[in-house]
Structures are given as C-alpha cells and as structure tokens.
Motif scaffolding. Sequence first.
Motif, PDB file in Angstrom:
ATOM      1  N   SER A 152       3.551   3.518 -13.469  1.00 43.20           N
ATOM      2  CA  SER A 152       2.739   2.473 -14.093  1.00 43.20           C
ATOM      3  C   SER A 152       3.412   1.980 -15.374  1.00 43.20           C
ATOM      4  N   ASN A 153       4.318   2.799 -15.910  1.00 41.59           N
ATOM      5  CA  ASN A 153       5.075   2.388 -17.083  1.00 41.59           C
ATOM      6  C   ASN A 153       5.832   1.084 -16.822  1.00 41.59           C
ATOM      7  N   ASN A 181      -3.969   8.533 -23.684  1.00 45.94           N
ATOM      8  CA  ASN A 181      -2.944   9.505 -24.028  1.00 45.94           C
ATOM      9  C   ASN A 181      -2.405   9.074 -25.386  1.00 45.94           C
ATOM     10  N   ASP A 206      -5.570   1.069 -18.479  1.00 46.51           N
ATOM     11  CA  ASP A 206      -4.551   2.012 -18.014  1.00 46.51           C
ATOM     12  C   ASP A 206      -5.262   3.319 -17.664  1.00 46.51           C
ATOM     13  N   TYR A 265      -4.954   8.714 -15.882  1.00 46.81           N
ATOM     14  CA  TYR A 265      -5.610  10.035 -15.749  1.00 46.81           C
ATOM     15  C   TYR A 265      -7.004   9.927 -15.132  1.00 46.81           C
ATOM     16  N   THR A 322      -1.413   5.659 -11.398  1.00 46.00           N
ATOM     17  CA  THR A 322      -0.097   6.244 -11.147  1.00 46.00           C
ATOM     18  C   THR A 322      -0.181   7.416 -10.181  1.00 46.00           C
ATOM     19  N   SER A 373       2.053   9.719 -10.748  1.00 46.03           N
ATOM     20  CA  SER A 373       2.818  10.697 -11.534  1.00 46.03           C
ATOM     21  C   SER A 373       1.972  11.871 -12.015  1.00 46.03           C
ATOM     22  N   LYS A 374       0.703  11.651 -12.168  1.00 48.10           N
ATOM     23  CA  LYS A 374      -0.117  12.659 -12.845  1.00 48.10           C
ATOM     24  C   LYS A 374      -0.786  13.566 -11.825  1.00 48.10           C
ATOM     25  N   ARG A 382       8.599   8.194  -9.454  1.00 53.00           N
ATOM     26  CA  ARG A 382       8.337   6.915 -10.121  1.00 53.00           C
ATOM     27  C   ARG A 382       7.596   5.943  -9.214  1.00 53.00           C
TER      28      ARG A 382
HETATM   29  C1  LIG Z   1      -1.660   6.757 -20.461  1.00 48.96           C
HETATM   30  C2  LIG Z   1      -0.423   6.680 -19.623  1.00 48.96           C
HETATM   31  N1  LIG Z   1      -0.158   5.550 -18.998  1.00 48.96           N
HETATM   32  C3  LIG Z   1       0.923   5.397 -18.237  1.00 48.96           C
HETATM   33  C4  LIG Z   1       1.817   6.436 -18.096  1.00 48.96           C
HETATM   34  C5  LIG Z   1       3.036   6.170 -17.285  1.00 48.96           C
HETATM   35  O1  LIG Z   1       3.152   6.988 -16.196  1.00 48.96           O
HETATM   36  P1  LIG Z   1       4.141   6.666 -15.020  1.00 48.96           P
HETATM   37  O2  LIG Z   1       5.103   5.623 -15.460  1.00 48.96           O
HETATM   38  O3  LIG Z   1       4.799   7.946 -14.724  1.00 48.96           O
HETATM   39  O4  LIG Z   1       3.280   6.165 -13.905  1.00 48.96           O
HETATM   40  C6  LIG Z   1       1.596   7.645 -18.740  1.00 48.96           C
HETATM   41  C7  LIG Z   1       2.572   8.743 -18.638  1.00 48.96           C
HETATM   42  O5  LIG Z   1       2.612   9.658 -19.388  1.00 48.96           O
HETATM   43  C8  LIG Z   1       0.442   7.768 -19.526  1.00 48.96           C
HETATM   44  O6  LIG Z   1       0.176   8.894 -20.174  1.00 48.96           O
END
Ligand SMILES: Cc1ncc(COP(=O)(O)O)c(C=O)c1O
Length: 381
Positions: A106-107, A179, A206, A209, A239, A241-242, A250
């Motif tokens: 999502s970054n 975060n 965003d 989580y 995402t 990722s979490k 990614r």
């Molecule tokens: C609040 C938040 N948004 C987005 C991301 C991005 O995650 P990713 O690019 O791995 O999907 C993170 C990663 O730590 C995050 O903590």
Amino acid sequence: MTTSPFSAADLAALVARITPVHVRGLDAYQPGKPVEELERELGITGAIKVASNENPLGPSPRAVAAIQGALGGLHLYPDAGGWALRRALGARLGLDPAQLVLGAGSNELLYQLVLAFCEPDDEVVSHDYAFLSYRLAAQVAGRAFVAARASAALGCDVAALTAAFTPRTKLVILGTPNNPTGAVVTRAEVEAVLAALPDRALLILDEAYAEYAAAWPEVDHVDGLALLTRDPRVIVLRTFSKIYGLAALRVGWGAGQAPVMELLSRVGRTFNVGTLAQTAALAALDDHAHVAASAALARRGIERLRDALGGVSGIRTYPSLGNFVLIDTGKPSGPAYDRLLRQGVIVRPMAAWGLPTCLRVSIGAESEQPRVLAALRDVLS
Ligand SMILES: Cc1ncc(COP(=O)(O)O)c(C=O)c1O
C-alpha cells in the motif's frame, strides 16, 4: 572496495548542481535494523525483532503452497491488470473489480495517489504522528505536507485537522489504526472530516491494520469499506503485508469509485505487482483461520504488554488496535533502545517520528513475548 576516479569536491559540486530543491530537504525512510546485522555487530545469536509490525505467525501456509505452484512461470510477465486477485477481492467485498487497484504494497499506492491527484501547489494533510510515508510520498513529488496537531492521546484531533484544510488541500490521509500510535478514527470523526473536506479533496483511509482492529469489536472505529457506498471521495488502502504475512512480496490494494481509481491506475508502473505476490495474495485471502489466529495473537499480546508495563512508573503505553504498542518511556528513548539491543531485542525508536521519548514494540510470537516483556521491564524500570 573500488575508489571513485572523481574527487569528492567535484562530486559534491555535481550533486549541488543537479539536486532539485524538493529532494535537498528529503529525509530518507529509516529502515529498522535486520536481525542478522544486529547479531553480527553484537556477536549474539537468537535476537528477536519486534520492530516492523510483521506477523510472527509467518505467511499463510496456503500462500506458500500457491507460490511453489507458480515458480515454473517465472519467465512470464505478471498479469498487469491483476485480474484474478481483483476479481477475488471484489467478490469478497461486494465491489466491482474496476473499483480496485493493486500496488507494490500500500506504500506504493500512497506515492501513486500524490502523483495522480496533486498539482504543484496542492497539499497533503495528515497529523503530527501519522505514518511517515504520508509525508514522504508528498515531499518526494515536491508537494507540501501539512501535519495538523494531534490529540493529547496522539490520535487524530478532528478540529485541528479540519482547521488545517485550505483550498489547496487535495489529499487527507488518515491511518486507522494509525502507525505508530495504534489509535483509531471513529465513525463520527470521519463523518466530521468528510463534512469539512474541501470540494476538490479526497479522503484516504489507510487501513493497513484493519484486520487486527476487527479483534476489538467493542471499540468504535470506522470501517472504510462501508463508507465507500456513502461518499465517492473516500479511498481505502489495505495491504497483504501485515496480517496476511506477505510483507516480502509487496502487495496491497486500494478501493474507491471506479472513475477515481482509473485515474490512480494511470500513474501506476506497468507490472508493479509480481506474479508470486499476486498468487500468494489470492491464496492468503481465503485463509480465514490464519487471519483469525493472527488477530487474536496480536490482541492477547497487546493486552499482556500493556498489563506488564502498567505498573512501571513513569511509563505510558497507548491503546492500540494494530499489532504493536507505542511506549512513552518518559525520557529520551535512545539509551533504552540500545540496552534492549544488547539483550537481543530489536524495537523501533521513534525519534524520527517526532516522538523522541517513545519506542514502538510489535507483538511477537507467544514464545518470544516473555523475553521481550522481561527485557522491557528490566530496561524501563
Ligand atoms: C499505516 C501503514 N500504512 C501502510 C503501510 C505500508 O505497508 P505495505 O507497503 O507493506 O503494504 C504500513 C507499513 O508499515 C503502515 O504501517
């Protein structure tokens, strides 16, 4: 190591000539220290990394199995449209696949949002203790980032946030859970933000989580996906990722109204999400047991950590609906961070986030938690 044939002074002069103003002021993202690096530096083994909000249960086993089946196709470009994954996500969420855009995490979508929607004078707005990528995504593109004052509990202060809106406001980005604080935005707060949102602005929620927050049904927090049917200016980011444990691959996604998401997809890099990432995400999506176990582990771990540090004087822990806890140590946290490192526990110091007295600790595996808690109690007492 090879030496440069050019003098340091010549290279410095070249850099001065070629650096655009907006790049001159950039702070690069400060990555956490890898376990192997720390172990090498300190001559220790068995270090525990609880610094990057990763899932200690690992990836979904279904994702791992699915990737193995896809290895024979590595010579082929990925499906640039991410069809199978977008169709599966759409079916799960009751959305048209045209409402979904995939990103390399999502970054990447945060950066794409700025590219797609912000003109040179536009502003990206969030608050003081928001995820650092919001600021970076704006500044990398030479756009202004405006941080509104956060609440006393380090959450979103809606009055301060909306007071920061101007005709130049284009993207308002709120992490929920946020975060590094773990704070959520309530439904009423989001309604107030939408009511004040300038006509030409979008609200980005965003929700990296969100699946962890689902383990706290008694806590009021907004569900961005439910908002999509109510306001076309909302975009939700999620995402794999979490909670899905696929950070290395990614892959993340954004959801919104189809014509808005079409604009976002115009600025995306072709083939930005690889085949293994798409394959793993598709398989992980249906692993409800893995998601539920991960969310339950995080909630138990957060409660245990906050209980364990509750009696330590001078320490404050913040309520979190993510998979991490922000700890205010009451004094500059660098020495505590170093002492934890020497005990083989890697946490995340928060000075770069404007919280120099804080540490952020991710919830590790059940087997690791006693050692992490003992080290924290020892160092912070
Ligand atoms: C609040 C938040 N948004 C987005 C991301 C991005 O995650 P990713 O690019 O791995 O999907 C993170 C990663 O730590 C995050 O903590």
